[in-house]
Design a protein around this motif. Structure first.
Motif, PDB file in Angstrom:
ATOM      1  N   SER A  38      38.738  34.636  39.363  1.00 24.48           N
ATOM      2  CA  SER A  38      37.440  34.584  38.705  1.00 24.48           C
ATOM      3  C   SER A  38      36.372  35.339  39.490  1.00 24.48           C
ATOM      4  CB  SER A  38      36.997  33.128  38.499  1.00 24.48           C
ATOM      5  OG  SER A  38      36.878  32.459  39.742  1.00 24.48           O
ATOM      6  N   PRO A  55      36.087  39.850  38.113  1.00 25.78           N
ATOM      7  CA  PRO A  55      36.188  40.118  36.667  1.00 25.78           C
ATOM      8  C   PRO A  55      36.386  41.602  36.373  1.00 25.78           C
ATOM      9  CG  PRO A  55      33.919  39.687  37.300  1.00 25.78           C
ATOM     10  CD  PRO A  55      34.754  39.375  38.502  1.00 25.78           C
ATOM     11  N   ASP A  91      36.203  37.799  32.211  1.00 25.64           N
ATOM     12  CA  ASP A  91      35.720  36.829  33.193  1.00 25.64           C
ATOM     13  C   ASP A  91      36.623  36.636  34.407  1.00 25.64           C
ATOM     14  OD1 ASP A  91      37.721  35.721  31.708  1.00 25.64           O
ATOM     15  OD2 ASP A  91      36.809  33.743  31.520  1.00 25.64           O
ATOM     16  N   LYS A  92      37.672  37.448  34.537  1.00 26.83           N
ATOM     17  CA  LYS A  92      38.564  37.296  35.686  1.00 26.83           C
ATOM     18  C   LYS A  92      39.431  38.541  35.841  1.00 26.83           C
ATOM     19  CE  LYS A  92      42.038  34.896  32.894  1.00 26.83           C
ATOM     20  NZ  LYS A  92      42.825  33.656  32.708  1.00 26.83           N
TER      21      LYS A  92
END
Length: 218
Positions: free
Chosen positions: A94, A97, A57-58
């Motif tokens: 973020s 990803p 996710d980042k």
């Protein structure tokens, strides 16, 4: 308590200089000097992350600090950790990803303000790269002498320096996002140094803005 007491504070501040695009193959780079301390910083990415570095996710952030001579030691690993943690807070990771952001820091000359010089250099390199950031960060070093005087200029004689305090600030709120201390000091001296550095950080942010305007980065 008067945090601007002349008994404790010296008004001397280091001269700041920078040169953008110091490295041609990086996404962003800067040669930055704070007083007589000099750092070369560069940013690569976001780039494709290796399998063991992928975060769903980042973006992952890696920092590599190279001393002026020899191989990196324990203190250099600490500096890497400090800079990496600051970048993870300030950069909008973020938005990227499954990628990686690589931060390279090369020490060119150390005259006392090494950590704040490196942090400011990385901040400018991030801006030069165009990577999305939540805010701009800036660092200020403060030195406590044996006679109790606080100054942003390190003493020529290291034996007269009792402690060093480094504070990193957020340009939008003025809040502190990181700090690093070495040596012995009182709580009162810490508070005075914090307010002194907070005030000086405004000059750092003004320098960053002026440098970006001069280089047509804004």
């Amino acid at each position: 308590m008067d945090v601007h007491s002349k008994e404790f504070i010296s008004s001397n501040t280091p001269e700041l200089k920078c040169e953008f695009g110091a490295l041609s193959r990086s996404d962003g780079s800067v040669l930055f000097s704070e007083g007589e301390s000099v750092i070369m910083a560069s940013i690569y990415g976001p780039v494709e992350a290796t399998f063991n570095k992928i975060v769903i996710d980042k973006a992952s952030v890696d920092c590599y600090y190279r001393p002026k001579a020899g191989v990196p030691g324990v203190q250099d690993r600490l500096r890497e950790s400090v800079i990496r943690n600051i970048c993870e807070i300030a950069v909008a990771i973020s938005l990227y990803p499954r990628t990686a952001v690589l931060v390279n820091v090369q020490e060119m000359q150390n005259r006392g303000q090494l950590i704040s010089c490196a942090i400011n250099a990385v901040s400018l390199a991030c801006l030069d790269s165009g990577i999305d950031m939540k805010f701009v960060f800036g660092a200020v070093s403060c030195f406590l002498s044996n006679n109790g005087e606080l100054s942003c200029i390190p003493s020529i004689n290291e034996d007269t320096v009792k402690a060093m305090l480094v504070f990193v600030f957020n340009n939008t709120t003025g809040g502190i996002i990181a700090s690093h201390t070495e040596g012995c000091f009182s709580i009162e001296q810490y508070k005075i140094a914090l307010e002194m550095c907070r005030k000086e950080s405004q000059n750092v942010f003004k320098f960053i803005k002026t440098s970006l305007l001069a280089a047509d980065k804004l």
